[in-house]
Design a protein around this motif. Structure first.
Motif, PDB file in Angstrom:
ATOM      1  N   TYR A 107       8.181   9.724  -0.437  1.00 46.30           N
ATOM      2  CA  TYR A 107       7.137   8.921  -1.062  1.00 46.30           C
ATOM      3  C   TYR A 107       7.473   7.501  -0.843  1.00 46.30           C
ATOM      4  CZ  TYR A 107       3.853   8.266  -4.873  1.00 46.30           C
ATOM      5  OH  TYR A 107       2.771   8.006  -5.693  1.00 46.30           O
ATOM      6  N   ALA A 108       8.991   7.149  -0.906  1.00 50.76           N
ATOM      7  CA  ALA A 108       9.513   5.882  -0.835  1.00 50.76           C
ATOM      8  C   ALA A 108       8.932   5.468   0.873  1.00 50.76           C
ATOM      9  CB  ALA A 108      10.803   5.814  -0.723  1.00 50.76           C
ATOM     10  N   ASP A 109       9.018   6.356   1.884  1.00 52.11           N
ATOM     11  CA  ASP A 109       8.563   6.009   3.090  1.00 52.11           C
ATOM     12  C   ASP A 109       7.273   5.777   3.294  1.00 52.11           C
ATOM     13  OD1 ASP A 109      11.394   6.274   4.065  1.00 52.11           O
ATOM     14  OD2 ASP A 109      11.035   8.521   4.637  1.00 52.11           O
ATOM     15  N   TYR A 110       6.331   6.539   2.356  1.00 52.32           N
ATOM     16  CA  TYR A 110       4.978   6.461   2.453  1.00 52.32           C
ATOM     17  C   TYR A 110       4.571   4.853   1.984  1.00 52.32           C
ATOM     18  CZ  TYR A 110       0.449   6.337   0.230  1.00 52.32           C
ATOM     19  OH  TYR A 110      -0.812   5.895   0.058  1.00 52.32           O
ATOM     20  N   PHE A 111       5.262   4.374   0.981  1.00 55.98           N
ATOM     21  CA  PHE A 111       5.064   3.043   0.313  1.00 55.98           C
ATOM     22  C   PHE A 111       5.454   2.065   1.505  1.00 55.98           C
ATOM     23  CE2 PHE A 111       5.356   4.902  -4.002  1.00 55.98           C
ATOM     24  CZ  PHE A 111       4.118   4.310  -4.228  1.00 55.98           C
ATOM     25  N   LEU A 112       6.672   2.367   2.179  1.00 55.65           N
ATOM     26  CA  LEU A 112       7.189   1.321   3.013  1.00 55.65           C
ATOM     27  C   LEU A 112       6.085   1.116   4.146  1.00 55.65           C
ATOM     28  CD1 LEU A 112      11.015   1.996   3.143  1.00 55.65           C
ATOM     29  CD2 LEU A 112       9.484  -0.047   2.121  1.00 55.65           C
ATOM     30  N   ALA A 113       5.579   2.533   4.761  1.00 57.06           N
ATOM     31  CA  ALA A 113       4.774   2.269   5.854  1.00 57.06           C
ATOM     32  C   ALA A 113       3.424   1.525   5.492  1.00 57.06           C
ATOM     33  CB  ALA A 113       4.254   3.864   6.380  1.00 57.06           C
TER      34      ALA A 113
ATOM     35  N   PRO B 147      -7.870   6.721   6.972  1.00 59.59           N
ATOM     36  CA  PRO B 147      -9.530   6.851   7.190  1.00 59.59           C
ATOM     37  C   PRO B 147     -10.117   5.656   6.198  1.00 59.59           C
ATOM     38  CG  PRO B 147      -8.240   8.606   5.496  1.00 59.59           C
ATOM     39  CD  PRO B 147      -7.357   7.730   6.310  1.00 59.59           C
ATOM     40  N   PRO B 148     -11.331   5.743   6.134  1.00 60.24           N
ATOM     41  CA  PRO B 148     -12.210   4.747   5.239  1.00 60.24           C
ATOM     42  C   PRO B 148     -11.667   4.762   3.895  1.00 60.24           C
ATOM     43  CG  PRO B 148     -13.292   5.747   6.766  1.00 60.24           C
ATOM     44  CD  PRO B 148     -12.452   6.603   6.790  1.00 60.24           C
ATOM     45  N   ASP B 149     -11.336   5.999   3.314  1.00 58.22           N
ATOM     46  CA  ASP B 149     -11.330   6.210   1.792  1.00 58.22           C
ATOM     47  C   ASP B 149      -9.602   6.087   1.508  1.00 58.22           C
ATOM     48  OD1 ASP B 149     -10.202   8.503   2.984  1.00 58.22           O
ATOM     49  OD2 ASP B 149     -11.044   9.897   1.723  1.00 58.22           O
ATOM     50  N   ALA B 150      -9.105   5.696   2.208  1.00 59.62           N
ATOM     51  CA  ALA B 150      -7.669   5.352   1.890  1.00 59.62           C
ATOM     52  C   ALA B 150      -7.473   4.193   1.013  1.00 59.62           C
ATOM     53  CB  ALA B 150      -6.763   4.911   3.120  1.00 59.62           C
ATOM     54  N   PRO B 151      -6.698   4.156  -0.001  1.00 61.07           N
ATOM     55  CA  PRO B 151      -6.405   3.196  -1.052  1.00 61.07           C
ATOM     56  C   PRO B 151      -5.825   1.781  -0.433  1.00 61.07           C
ATOM     57  CG  PRO B 151      -4.760   4.901  -1.057  1.00 61.07           C
ATOM     58  CD  PRO B 151      -5.484   5.403  -0.287  1.00 61.07           C
ATOM     59  N   SER B 152      -6.147   0.756  -0.798  1.00 63.25           N
ATOM     60  CA  SER B 152      -5.929  -0.485  -0.036  1.00 63.25           C
ATOM     61  C   SER B 152      -4.522  -0.689  -0.586  1.00 63.25           C
ATOM     62  CB  SER B 152      -6.771  -1.501  -1.000  1.00 63.25           C
ATOM     63  OG  SER B 152      -6.271  -1.509  -2.400  1.00 63.25           O
ATOM     64  N   ARG B 153      -4.044  -1.944  -0.010  1.00 49.93           N
ATOM     65  CA  ARG B 153      -2.632  -2.154  -0.237  1.00 49.93           C
ATOM     66  C   ARG B 153      -2.497  -2.445  -1.736  1.00 49.93           C
ATOM     67  NH1 ARG B 153      -0.515  -5.684   5.210  1.00 49.93           N
ATOM     68  NH2 ARG B 153      -0.129  -4.093   6.480  1.00 49.93           N
ATOM     69  N   ILE B 154      -3.269  -3.151  -2.206  1.00 46.93           N
ATOM     70  CA  ILE B 154      -3.110  -3.590  -3.738  1.00 46.93           C
ATOM     71  C   ILE B 154      -3.016  -2.483  -4.407  1.00 46.93           C
ATOM     72  CG2 ILE B 154      -4.229  -4.750  -5.304  1.00 46.93           C
ATOM     73  CD1 ILE B 154      -3.050  -6.577  -3.413  1.00 46.93           C
ATOM     74  N   ALA B 155      -3.932  -1.525  -4.345  1.00 49.64           N
ATOM     75  CA  ALA B 155      -3.819  -0.327  -5.264  1.00 49.64           C
ATOM     76  C   ALA B 155      -2.627   0.557  -5.004  1.00 49.64           C
ATOM     77  CB  ALA B 155      -4.996   0.766  -4.818  1.00 49.64           C
ATOM     78  N   THR B 156      -1.974   0.401  -3.547  1.00 51.25           N
ATOM     79  CA  THR B 156      -0.764   1.031  -3.259  1.00 51.25           C
ATOM     80  C   THR B 156       0.528   0.505  -4.048  1.00 51.25           C
ATOM     81  OG1 THR B 156      -1.667   1.865  -0.987  1.00 51.25           O
ATOM     82  CG2 THR B 156       0.724   1.704  -1.373  1.00 51.25           C
TER      83      THR B 156
END
Length: 398
Positions: free
Chosen positions: A333-339, A351-360
């Motif tokens: 999960y930490a690696d997901y955030f860093l990416a 994909p187009p429905d992916a959350p934004s960086r702000i949402a992340t």
């Protein structure tokens, strides 16, 4: 209770298997490329041993497995990865008389063939992505010239693990935003990656249907929804949640597995098409899956049920579970955030429905105050989490 050899001890799924079998009272022996493996650190392990790598040296791996079976009088051998399953199923005499709780290698090879699985899925009413099958790079070049499929494109090698006399090789899924990129990626692939499936990209949440079949009988079922993955565009689940399983989808998934005379555990992976809500088949894996601990936490103990079935014990089917249970893999999960924070949406092929960086960013609280359970950390079995932490510090993260 039985002595059981569990392979691939550095996999999270192996850790879940070890904890399950140990709690069921079995004597667990773990084999891995290193003796100090993730699963080998568990308090439920009696012996942890180093073995040759099943991908690079399948024959030596099978021989080592046989030596462990005889040294510890193992009744079962549980392969955790495709590579170890292929190495052992191709040489079952190496671990005899121990049982490998999988179907014969012909069935395993067939269900690992993505093109065969796609054909079988269509015949039982399961939707598959629009796709082209390339036998070589020249086919890809022709498809690119003709623009034969709408972009973006997903490139899937016909088999995740390709066998050869000189050793096996592993191939992953690739993403291409356009045909020139797809052509370049295909050209870089080894010949063993072909036949290559080129598929339309399905946008929507991932869903896994997990089944255990033994002697033609459904022993266990479970379903989860993937909330976050590593890499973010699609890969291993780092945050998932148990969900209900529609009776029709379960029936079609069972029908698909029956086409391959399946026996053992299997994961049937779908994407829920966001435009239609329809499940679309991604692939089938005839082995335990990375988020196995979630199923156990939700009430479906697949490893213990598989062991009991293979040992000929009486087993009552388990087809109900607690819905809404969440499980995460902390470091994944930490690696997901860093990416997400370091790389752009286009670079990650999101994909187009992916959350934004702000949402992340707002999700960071889950690392500090998680909702649900962790796939590695356990207050009653701390050493695997410490082993994983040491590996991260030493740069040996997976």
């Amino acid at each position: 209770m039985a002595a059981i050899l569990v392979t691939d001890g550095d996999e999270r799924s192996a850790l879940a298997v070890v904890r399950s079998l140990g709690r069921a009272g079995h004597r667990v022996i773990v084999g891995a490329a290193r003796a100090a493996s993730l699963a080998g650190a568990s308090r439920f392990v009696a012996v942890s041993a180093a073995m040759p790598h099943p991908l690079r040296a399948p024959e030596a791996f099978a021989k080592a497995a046989g030596e462990l079976v005889r040294a510890h009088s193992c009744e079962l051998v549980v392969p955790v990865t495709d590579a170890s399953a292929l190495a052992l199923l191709a040489r079952p005499e190496a671990v005899a008389p121990a049982i490998i709780p999988l179907p014969p290698i012909e069935s395993f090879r067939s269900i690992s063939d993505k093109a065969l699985v796609a054909d079988a899925a269509a015949s039982v009413g399961i939707r598959i992505p629009r796709q082209l099958v390339a036998q070589s790079w020249t086919d890809v070049a022709r498809f690119a010239a003709e623009r034969s499929l709408n972009t973006p494109i997903v490139l899937k090698p016909g088999r995740s693990v390709a066998e050869s006399s000189s050793g096996n090789s592993k191939h992953g899924v690739l993403h291409a935003a356009d045909w020139p990129t797809a052509k370049g990626l295909a050209e870089s692939l080894q010949a063993s990656a072909y036949p290559l499936l080129l598929q339309e990209r399905i946008v929507g949440p991932g869903m896994g249907v997990f089944l255990l079949i033994w002697n033609g009988r459904l022993v266990a079922a479970f379903a989860h929804r993937r909330l976050r993955e590593k890499p973010p565009a699609g890969g291993v689940s780092v945050l998932s949640e148990s969900v209900p399983l529609d009776d029709d989808l379960r029936a079609r998934s069972l029908a698909l597995l029956s086409r391959f005379s399946w026996s053992g555990v299997a994961m049937v992976e779908y994407k829920m098409d966001s435009s239609s809500g329809e499940p679309v088949l991604m692939e089938v894996n005839g082995r335990f899956w990375g988020s196995l601990q979630l199923a156990i936490d939700a009430g479906v103990d697949f490893p213990a049920l598989l062991a009991a079935s293979a040992l000929g014990l009486s087993v009552s089917p388990v087809t109900q579970w607690q819905v809404g249970v969440r499980s995460r893999w902390y470091w994944g999960y930490a690696d997901y955030f860093l990416a997400r924070l370091r790389r752009s949406t286009s670079a990650l092929h999101l994909p187009p429905d992916a959350p934004s960086r702000i949402a992340t960013l707002f999700e960071l609280r889950r690392l500090v105050a998680p909702q649900g359970r962790d796939q590695v950390y356990s207050a009653s079995d701390m050493r695997p989490a410490l082993r994983e932490l040491l590996d991260r510090i030493r740069g040996n993260s997976r």
